[in-house]
Each structure stands twice: as C-alpha cells, then as structure tokens.
Design a protein around this motif. Structure first.
Motif, PDB file in Angstrom:
ATOM      1  N   GLN A 160      10.185  41.006  35.772  1.00 58.77           N
ATOM      2  CA  GLN A 160       9.638  42.193  35.295  1.00 58.77           C
ATOM      3  C   GLN A 160       9.899  42.368  33.699  1.00 58.77           C
ATOM      4  O   GLN A 160      10.956  41.978  33.097  1.00 58.77           O
ATOM      5  CB  GLN A 160       9.881  43.460  35.961  1.00 58.77           C
ATOM      6  N   TRP A 194       6.641  43.856  45.118  1.00 57.95           N
ATOM      7  CA  TRP A 194       7.564  42.968  45.168  1.00 57.95           C
ATOM      8  C   TRP A 194       8.911  43.148  46.624  1.00 57.95           C
ATOM      9  O   TRP A 194       9.207  42.192  47.061  1.00 57.95           O
ATOM     10  CB  TRP A 194       8.480  42.897  44.074  1.00 57.95           C
ATOM     11  N   ASP A 206      13.831  48.459  34.800  1.00 56.59           N
ATOM     12  CA  ASP A 206      12.452  48.426  34.477  1.00 56.59           C
ATOM     13  C   ASP A 206      11.915  47.469  33.352  1.00 56.59           C
ATOM     14  O   ASP A 206      10.837  47.036  32.963  1.00 56.59           O
ATOM     15  CB  ASP A 206      11.649  49.721  34.520  1.00 56.59           C
ATOM     16  N   CYS A 240       4.581  40.458  36.697  1.00 56.31           N
ATOM     17  CA  CYS A 240       3.546  41.604  36.989  1.00 56.31           C
ATOM     18  C   CYS A 240       2.781  42.189  35.610  1.00 56.31           C
ATOM     19  O   CYS A 240       3.145  41.551  34.429  1.00 56.31           O
ATOM     20  CB  CYS A 240       4.422  42.612  37.752  1.00 56.31           C
ATOM     21  N   SER A 248       4.158  44.443  33.464  1.00 62.86           N
ATOM     22  CA  SER A 248       4.872  44.482  32.668  1.00 62.86           C
ATOM     23  C   SER A 248       5.596  43.426  31.953  1.00 62.86           C
ATOM     24  O   SER A 248       6.199  43.437  31.106  1.00 62.86           O
ATOM     25  CB  SER A 248       6.017  45.512  33.074  1.00 62.86           C
ATOM     26  N   SER A 249       5.382  42.131  32.494  1.00 67.36           N
ATOM     27  CA  SER A 249       5.911  40.904  32.264  1.00 67.36           C
ATOM     28  C   SER A 249       5.731  40.552  30.690  1.00 67.36           C
ATOM     29  O   SER A 249       4.742  40.634  30.323  1.00 67.36           O
ATOM     30  CB  SER A 249       5.880  39.825  33.070  1.00 67.36           C
ATOM     31  N   ASP A 259      16.096  37.933  41.140  1.00 61.73           N
ATOM     32  CA  ASP A 259      15.714  39.138  40.694  1.00 61.73           C
ATOM     33  C   ASP A 259      16.558  39.976  39.633  1.00 61.73           C
ATOM     34  O   ASP A 259      17.974  39.489  39.523  1.00 61.73           O
ATOM     35  CB  ASP A 259      14.823  40.088  41.514  1.00 61.73           C
ATOM     36  N   GLU A 313       4.219  44.800  40.867  1.00 60.75           N
ATOM     37  CA  GLU A 313       5.381  44.983  41.007  1.00 60.75           C
ATOM     38  C   GLU A 313       5.625  45.811  42.140  1.00 60.75           C
ATOM     39  O   GLU A 313       6.883  45.537  43.032  1.00 60.75           O
ATOM     40  CB  GLU A 313       6.153  45.468  39.934  1.00 60.75           C
ATOM     41  N   GLU A 314       4.922  46.792  42.627  1.00 61.85           N
ATOM     42  CA  GLU A 314       4.994  47.588  43.757  1.00 61.85           C
ATOM     43  C   GLU A 314       4.916  46.778  45.019  1.00 61.85           C
ATOM     44  O   GLU A 314       5.407  47.311  46.069  1.00 61.85           O
ATOM     45  CB  GLU A 314       3.854  48.734  43.607  1.00 61.85           C
ATOM     46  N   PHE A 322      11.559  36.932  40.090  1.00 63.32           N
ATOM     47  CA  PHE A 322      10.707  37.861  39.864  1.00 63.32           C
ATOM     48  C   PHE A 322      11.086  38.318  38.532  1.00 63.32           C
ATOM     49  O   PHE A 322      11.949  39.077  37.965  1.00 63.32           O
ATOM     50  CB  PHE A 322      10.828  38.972  41.021  1.00 63.32           C
TER      51      PHE A 322
END
Length: 348
Positions: free
Chosen positions: A107, A189, A57, A127, A129-130, A53, A186-187, A105
C-alpha cells in the motif's frame, strides 16, 4: 524489535513493518531481522509461505533509513555503508530466489529499499493507493536492491524512463513494468491474509485478483521507447532535447535535478544486464560496484546533504552539465575484486 513484528501464524511466516511514523523506512536492524527469519522459515516444514506487510496507510516502505549511512560516511567511514548494502543485497537475492511463496502487500509508497523487500517475491499485491518508484538518482545513487533487474526487463525502454524520471507507478503501471503481479482492493487484504495464514495456499492470491484500473503508461509506450532508446545518457539527452513534447520537457526538467554521474552509470547497468541473461545476482553485483564507491567517489553524500540534511535542494553534483565521460562510468562500475559482492551466507 519495535520497528518490525516477526512471528508465525498458522502455516505462514509473518513479517510486518511497524514504523509508520517513518514511512516504514528500512533500518539495518530490520534488514537483519527479516534475513534471519526467512532463512529459518526456509527450512521449516511447518511454514508453507511468507507474508510481508506494513502498518499505516501512507507507505509499505518508503526506502532505507539513510541517517546512519550519512553520519558514518561524512566521518570518512565507508565500511559501514558497504556492509549495510552488502547485507541488504543478500536479503534481496534471498527473497527473489526463495523456494516458498512470498506474498507482499504494497500500500502507499514503495520506494528504493522498499522495492527490495516487497517487489522480489512470488505474489506482489497492489491496491489503489500503491505508488512504486526508484528515485535513487535524486540522492546520488543508482536504482539498486535488485531494482535494476526489473527495470532492465520492463517492456521496451520503460526501464530507462522509470529510472531517469523516478516516475511513480500506480497499480496497473506497476504490473505492466514488472514490479507487481496482482491488483486486489485493500479492504479485502485482511480477510485474504487470514485465509493465507490458515491454509498456506498462495494460489488464493491469484483467485482474489481482479483487473486494475488502467494506468498512465499504456498509451505512452510508443513515445517513451524512441526517446529513451540510447546506449548512453548522452544519447537519451540528445533524443529528449530534439523532441518538442510535454513528456520530453518534463523528463528533462526532472533529470536536471538528478546526479549526472549516477544517471550515466544507471543507464550503463541496464544495458549490461540486457546484453546477457539478466539475473538477480548479476544485477545486485553491478549495483554494488557503484554503491560501494558512492560515498567516496560518487555524489551520494552530497545528494543526502541537499535533499535530507540541509534541504536546500541545490546539490553540487559532479558533471553538472550532464556531459559524463565514459571513463568516469567505467571507474564506478569496475569490478571490486576481493571486496566485491558475494552471496555466501554469513553469521552477522
């Protein structure tokens, strides 16, 4: 190493990219650190899976840190770049072929070298934002780090479209194109990572996944396929110029900013991969034929100058009219003999 945090937690090997101020761009040192850790964990019975990860952000990893490549290349030192790409590509193959689950992960932005780190594992999580893309043509390279394999295996001619336009894939489109596996908000993860660390059970990723919001590309495939179905860059350009549509016009506008030599070679790489059974090693070997020559014979240094150094956005490409001779493509993709990419493990 301040740019990366490598440790073991519970049943997991943990890799966190920690330079969000640079959009977690991959340095050579980070590449070597990940490689060493993953080779050690591969033989460690106490490690059941690997989690990758990143902090921040804005980006999982927005590409490779190319400052050193430019500095050495402009001084006539092409050996450093070849060594960097060679070791990076070996890491990409290691992740793709890893015998244990690798959960990433992704993002924010995942581009170029970030794709090589984050998009070859067994469980690739996105997620809202990806945004995943392969923008290499804009700097005089080809889609590399094994990205050509995913592009070649994407449905229809989506691979050519994504490469030539550097289209940014949202979560649903990334799953459609084969760059990701699962959509998880994402929240969720942090809790999921805690469970993965304590259990070592990668199937928890599957059970937490949910359908992604519908992306942009699913309704466009019927138009993309005939426009980007061609044996060469010239064929694709002819299709686009003959079609009066927003998609064709926007594609041509974007492609006009890219290196014609790189685009022609990139299209050829995808066709060569599809002509046989595509594998990660074959993809990386073809990519390396180009990147090993990119500084000395390609447009890479000029692309970096225009986009990153001088920022004039006016690169002086070879074959500016986009009429790239077939022999120019052949020269860039000719086997490298003794200097070609191999996958034997080395001590660096």
């Amino acid at each position: 190493m301040s740019d990366i945090y490598i440790r073991t937690t519970g049943r997991a090997g943990r890799i966190t990219l920690t330079r969000p101020q640079a959009l977690n761009a991959m340095t050579y040192g980070m590449c070597l650190g990940i490689d060493t850790a993953m080779r050690n964990w591969r033989e460690d019975d106490a490690i059941d899976l690997v989690i990758i990860d990143a902090e921040g952000d804005k980006a999982f990893c927005a590409g490779g840190d190319i400052a050193e490549l430019y500095d050495t290349g402009t001084k006539g030192d092409f050996h450093y770049g070849r060594r960097f790409w060679r070791d990076e590509y070996r890491l990409n193959a290691l992740i793709h072929e890893y015998p244990k689950p690798v959960v990433s992960f992704l993002q924010g932005f995942t581009m170029g070298g970030g794709v090589g780190i984050g998009c070859h594992g067994s469980h690739r999580v996105v997620c809202d934002s990806s945004r995943i893309s392969m923008p290499e043509f804009a700097i005089g390279l080809v889609p590399d780090v094994g990205g050509s394999l995913m592009l070649a295996q994407a449905p229809g001619r989506l691979g050519e479209y994504l490469a030539l336009t550097a289209h940014r894939l949202g979560p649903d489109d990334a799953i459609l194109a084969g760059f990701a596996d699962h959509y998880i908000p994402e929240e969720q993860w942090a809790d999921l990572i805690d469970m993965l660390e304590s259990s070592g059970d990668a199937t928890l990723v599957d059970t937490h996944a949910r359908p992604a919001p519908t992306g942009d590309l699913r309704g466009l495939e019927v138009e993309i396929d005939p426009l980007f179905d061609g044996d060469t860059l010239g064929d694709i350009l002819a299709h686009l110029r003959a079609r009066d549509s927003d998609l064709a016009r926007q594609a041509l506008k974007t492609m006009s900013r890219h290196s014609p030599l790189s685009m022609a070679c990139g299209v050829e790489i995808l066709h060569r991969l599809r002509a046989a059974s595509p594998t990660i090693r074959r993809a990386l070997e073809l990519e390396y034929r180009f990147t090993a020559r990119a500084m000395e014979h390609g447009d890479f240094l000029e692309g970096i100058r225009a986009q990153i150094i001088d920022k004039d956005r006016s690169p002086r490409w070879q074959y500016k009219d986009m009429d790239v001779p077939a022999d120019a493509v052949t020269r860039m993709l000719h086997p490298l003999d003794q200097e070609g990419l191999t996958f034997e493990e080395e001590t660096t």
